[in-house]
Design a protein around this motif. Sequence first.
Motif, PDB file in Angstrom:
ATOM      1  N   LEU A   1      47.381  39.933  46.635  1.00  0.00           N
ATOM      2  CA  LEU A   1      46.934  38.615  46.202  1.00  0.00           C
ATOM      3  C   LEU A   1      47.241  38.460  44.721  1.00  0.00           C
ATOM      4  O   LEU A   1      47.051  39.393  43.928  1.00  0.00           O
ATOM      5  CB  LEU A   1      45.429  38.442  46.441  1.00  0.00           C
ATOM      6  CG  LEU A   1      44.930  38.552  47.897  1.00  0.00           C
ATOM      7  CD1 LEU A   1      43.422  38.296  47.940  1.00  0.00           C
ATOM      8  CD2 LEU A   1      45.668  37.603  48.815  1.00  0.00           C
ATOM      9  N   VAL A   2      47.694  37.253  44.330  1.00  0.00           N
ATOM     10  CA  VAL A   2      48.024  36.968  42.938  1.00  0.00           C
ATOM     11  C   VAL A   2      47.317  35.677  42.529  1.00  0.00           C
ATOM     12  O   VAL A   2      46.941  34.867  43.376  1.00  0.00           O
ATOM     13  CB  VAL A   2      49.553  36.835  42.755  1.00  0.00           C
ATOM     14  CG1 VAL A   2      50.250  38.151  43.019  1.00  0.00           C
ATOM     15  CG2 VAL A   2      50.112  35.744  43.667  1.00  0.00           C
ATOM     16  N   PRO A   3      47.109  35.464  41.223  1.00  0.00           N
ATOM     17  CA  PRO A   3      46.444  34.233  40.764  1.00  0.00           C
ATOM     18  C   PRO A   3      47.236  32.987  41.150  1.00  0.00           C
ATOM     19  O   PRO A   3      48.452  32.904  40.936  1.00  0.00           O
ATOM     20  CB  PRO A   3      46.379  34.400  39.249  1.00  0.00           C
ATOM     21  CG  PRO A   3      46.449  35.886  39.028  1.00  0.00           C
ATOM     22  CD  PRO A   3      47.357  36.397  40.105  1.00  0.00           C
ATOM     23  N   LEU A   4      46.522  32.025  41.735  1.00  0.00           N
ATOM     24  CA  LEU A   4      47.133  30.750  42.109  1.00  0.00           C
ATOM     25  C   LEU A   4      46.700  29.650  41.124  1.00  0.00           C
ATOM     26  O   LEU A   4      47.486  28.774  40.780  1.00  0.00           O
ATOM     27  CB  LEU A   4      46.731  30.384  43.544  1.00  0.00           C
ATOM     28  CG  LEU A   4      47.587  29.345  44.270  1.00  0.00           C
ATOM     29  CD1 LEU A   4      49.033  29.819  44.389  1.00  0.00           C
ATOM     30  CD2 LEU A   4      47.018  29.070  45.661  1.00  0.00           C
ATOM     31  N   ALA A   5      45.425  29.713  40.687  1.00  0.00           N
ATOM     32  CA  ALA A   5      44.902  28.762  39.691  1.00  0.00           C
ATOM     33  C   ALA A   5      43.690  29.418  39.012  1.00  0.00           C
ATOM     34  O   ALA A   5      43.006  30.250  39.618  1.00  0.00           O
ATOM     35  CB  ALA A   5      44.508  27.450  40.363  1.00  0.00           C
ATOM     36  N   TRP A   6      43.426  29.049  37.765  1.00  0.00           N
ATOM     37  CA  TRP A   6      42.285  29.633  37.050  1.00  0.00           C
ATOM     38  C   TRP A   6      41.844  28.694  35.918  1.00  0.00           C
ATOM     39  O   TRP A   6      42.556  27.755  35.542  1.00  0.00           O
ATOM     40  CB  TRP A   6      42.633  31.020  36.501  1.00  0.00           C
ATOM     41  CG  TRP A   6      43.797  31.015  35.544  1.00  0.00           C
ATOM     42  CD1 TRP A   6      43.768  30.851  34.201  1.00  0.00           C
ATOM     43  CD2 TRP A   6      45.170  31.174  35.892  1.00  0.00           C
ATOM     44  NE1 TRP A   6      45.019  30.901  33.661  1.00  0.00           N
ATOM     45  CE2 TRP A   6      45.919  31.106  34.688  1.00  0.00           C
ATOM     46  CE3 TRP A   6      45.859  31.389  37.087  1.00  0.00           C
ATOM     47  CZ2 TRP A   6      47.304  31.222  34.654  1.00  0.00           C
ATOM     48  CZ3 TRP A   6      47.227  31.508  37.057  1.00  0.00           C
ATOM     49  CH2 TRP A   6      47.946  31.430  35.851  1.00  0.00           C
ATOM     50  N   HIS A   7      40.666  29.026  35.383  1.00  0.00           N
ATOM     51  CA  HIS A   7      40.115  28.236  34.266  1.00  0.00           C
ATOM     52  C   HIS A   7      39.252  29.166  33.391  1.00  0.00           C
ATOM     53  O   HIS A   7      38.518  30.007  33.909  1.00  0.00           O
ATOM     54  CB  HIS A   7      39.244  27.078  34.786  1.00  0.00           C
ATOM     55  CG  HIS A   7      38.544  26.341  33.681  1.00  0.00           C
ATOM     56  ND1 HIS A   7      39.178  25.424  32.875  1.00  0.00           N
ATOM     57  CD2 HIS A   7      37.239  26.408  33.246  1.00  0.00           C
ATOM     58  CE1 HIS A   7      38.303  24.953  31.998  1.00  0.00           C
ATOM     59  NE2 HIS A   7      37.117  25.529  32.206  1.00  0.00           N
ATOM     60  N   GLY A   8      39.376  29.011  32.096  1.00  0.00           N
ATOM     61  CA  GLY A   8      38.565  29.761  31.154  1.00  0.00           C
ATOM     62  C   GLY A   8      38.923  31.213  31.051  1.00  0.00           C
ATOM     63  O   GLY A   8      38.082  32.027  30.638  1.00  0.00           O
ATOM     64  N   LEU A   9      40.157  31.584  31.404  1.00  0.00           N
ATOM     65  CA  LEU A   9      40.588  32.986  31.368  1.00  0.00           C
ATOM     66  C   LEU A   9      41.899  33.100  30.613  1.00  0.00           C
ATOM     67  O   LEU A   9      42.727  32.174  30.620  1.00  0.00           O
ATOM     68  CB  LEU A   9      40.771  33.543  32.783  1.00  0.00           C
ATOM     69  CG  LEU A   9      39.534  33.530  33.689  1.00  0.00           C
ATOM     70  CD1 LEU A   9      39.928  33.902  35.101  1.00  0.00           C
ATOM     71  CD2 LEU A   9      38.490  34.497  33.165  1.00  0.00           C
TER      72      LEU A   9
ATOM     73  N   GLU B   1      47.344  35.469  34.682  1.00  0.00           N
ATOM     74  CA  GLU B   1      48.582  35.443  35.467  1.00  0.00           C
ATOM     75  C   GLU B   1      49.156  36.833  35.721  1.00  0.00           C
ATOM     76  O   GLU B   1      49.977  37.036  36.619  1.00  0.00           O
ATOM     77  CB  GLU B   1      49.637  34.572  34.786  1.00  0.00           C
ATOM     78  CG  GLU B   1      50.126  35.082  33.433  1.00  0.00           C
ATOM     79  CD  GLU B   1      49.260  34.609  32.294  1.00  0.00           C
ATOM     80  OE1 GLU B   1      49.654  34.797  31.129  1.00  0.00           O
ATOM     81  OE2 GLU B   1      48.174  34.048  32.547  1.00  0.00           O
ATOM     82  N   GLY B   2      48.736  37.837  34.952  1.00  0.00           N
ATOM     83  CA  GLY B   2      49.266  39.186  35.166  1.00  0.00           C
ATOM     84  C   GLY B   2      48.469  40.025  36.139  1.00  0.00           C
ATOM     85  O   GLY B   2      48.840  41.163  36.441  1.00  0.00           O
ATOM     86  N   PHE B   3      47.380  39.483  36.684  1.00  0.00           N
ATOM     87  CA  PHE B   3      46.528  40.262  37.586  1.00  0.00           C
ATOM     88  C   PHE B   3      47.094  40.237  39.012  1.00  0.00           C
ATOM     89  O   PHE B   3      47.662  39.237  39.460  1.00  0.00           O
ATOM     90  CB  PHE B   3      45.108  39.692  37.586  1.00  0.00           C
ATOM     91  CG  PHE B   3      44.176  40.412  38.527  1.00  0.00           C
ATOM     92  CD1 PHE B   3      43.750  41.702  38.248  1.00  0.00           C
ATOM     93  CD2 PHE B   3      43.736  39.791  39.695  1.00  0.00           C
ATOM     94  CE1 PHE B   3      42.888  42.358  39.112  1.00  0.00           C
ATOM     95  CE2 PHE B   3      42.882  40.440  40.553  1.00  0.00           C
ATOM     96  CZ  PHE B   3      42.448  41.737  40.265  1.00  0.00           C
ATOM     97  N   MET B   4      46.943  41.356  39.722  1.00  0.00           N
ATOM     98  CA  MET B   4      47.379  41.446  41.115  1.00  0.00           C
ATOM     99  C   MET B   4      46.402  42.326  41.887  1.00  0.00           C
ATOM    100  O   MET B   4      46.008  43.389  41.394  1.00  0.00           O
ATOM    101  CB  MET B   4      48.792  42.038  41.220  1.00  0.00           C
ATOM    102  CG  MET B   4      49.321  42.111  42.651  1.00  0.00           C
ATOM    103  SD  MET B   4      50.923  42.936  42.765  1.00  0.00           S
ATOM    104  CE  MET B   4      50.449  44.640  42.428  1.00  0.00           C
ATOM    105  N   LEU B   5      46.014  41.879  43.077  1.00  0.00           N
ATOM    106  CA  LEU B   5      45.083  42.632  43.911  1.00  0.00           C
ATOM    107  C   LEU B   5      45.839  43.149  45.138  1.00  0.00           C
ATOM    108  O   LEU B   5      46.213  42.377  46.028  1.00  0.00           O
ATOM    109  CB  LEU B   5      43.909  41.751  44.345  1.00  0.00           C
ATOM    110  CG  LEU B   5      42.912  42.382  45.334  1.00  0.00           C
ATOM    111  CD1 LEU B   5      42.260  43.619  44.717  1.00  0.00           C
ATOM    112  CD2 LEU B   5      41.866  41.362  45.768  1.00  0.00           C
ATOM    113  N   ALA B   6      46.078  44.469  45.190  1.00  0.00           N
ATOM    114  CA  ALA B   6      46.748  45.073  46.337  1.00  0.00           C
ATOM    115  C   ALA B   6      45.765  45.234  47.488  1.00  0.00           C
ATOM    116  O   ALA B   6      44.619  45.638  47.288  1.00  0.00           O
ATOM    117  CB  ALA B   6      47.346  46.424  45.949  1.00  0.00           C
TER     118      ALA B   6
END
Length: 439
Positions: A64-72, A76-81
């Motif tokens: 899973l990778v970031p699709l949208a975010w706020h206040g962070l 964009e470099g985070f990934m959840l295996a």
Amino acid sequence: MPSTAALPSLPAPGPEARLAFAELLLGCDEPRTCAEAAVAWLVQHARVEQVLCLAPDESDSHCLVPLAWHGLSGAEGFMLALHDPKHPLVEALQWNEPRWFHPGQLPPELPLSRTGLFTLSLGKATAGIPPPGLLMVGSPVPELSPEAPWLAGHLGMHLTRLYKGHQLARLEAASTELAARVNAATEELATQNELLRRQAIQLEQASAAKSQFLANMSHELRTPLNAILGYTNMLLQGVNGELTPPQRRSLSRIDSNGRHLLEIINEILDITRIEAGRMPLHLSEFRLPELIQEVMAELDPIIVRSKLAVSSSLEPNLPPVHSDRQKVKQIVVNLLSNALKFTHEGSVKVLASYEVATATLHISVADTGIGIDPIHQEKIWEDFQQVDSSPTRAYGGTGLGLSICRRLAAMLDGRISLKSAAGQGSTFTLHLPRRTRRT
């Protein structure tokens, strides 16, 4: 351990706002646009300061990778295996209720790791298939607006719709591409088949023309050759006067070579007639002992010159044969002639037996000659082929004898087999049914 969130009493937007938001999600064509709208709505109506929406990576569905975010920052470099089922965020995908983690329970690489975190699975896992993503809301206390679970449910539903639509579009594109390739391959195959069909017709026409040419030429050659042999025979009989010994020797050589040439022409005629289907069968009943005795008598001059031990061994009480006598004789003559030709010392034996169970007669010619290497044993049955086809070969002949024998045997519902090895002699066997049923 994470605990179930206590839902705070925050004012909720009215039904009109939720309906408008649902219509907004319906109008989204891309997962990222859908997620960005959901994050913006959550920030506005739930008064949250940090939100992160994770969804499957299009190039790798196992993370899973970031699709949208706020206040962070740096989200964009985070990934959840997803390969580690014991990872707390991977476990959160299986939960149906929002869960809260305090900062110490979160992985350090997570952008929201400095504060508490609510995780909301965007849908339910079914049959081992994970939901379409994970919604994470930063919160210092285990309090969550009721809008977050409502939004997570709607967002998961629309993301599922969009991902399935994209998968279907990719499948349709792949199917279209595959269909185009299949059509192209089919057209190419049809073109090749048509080309092969035309080539087959051309080859058939060329073969027919060749056979007709050989038949015509053989006939034209045989007519004057018969005249030459006739006059030679008359001279040898002394019709025009007594011959001197040198004259007789010369005429005998002319007669011998002429008859050899006539045999070659007759072989070519036999091949062309068999290929054209114009070789007739004349079936009659006859006995093998008389036929083999006749063959031995005809070849007696060659047998005497060979100085080999030539004998026959026939099983007693052989039944009569119903077949084409002349063609059976032609096969046996050819097999015995070859045995005498390729055997320099030792013996040649003609054997005949009958197999009651299959009603089959076996006529074998066994010799102690040069033999045939197994790698060459198929070659000798082909037209104009010999084991040694070089211009300097030690043995003459056209290479048609065995080819004709095999074809004649097939016409008689029989076959010819070979057992041989280089330097160990050969045994050719004609397997002939007692009654040939062809007409």
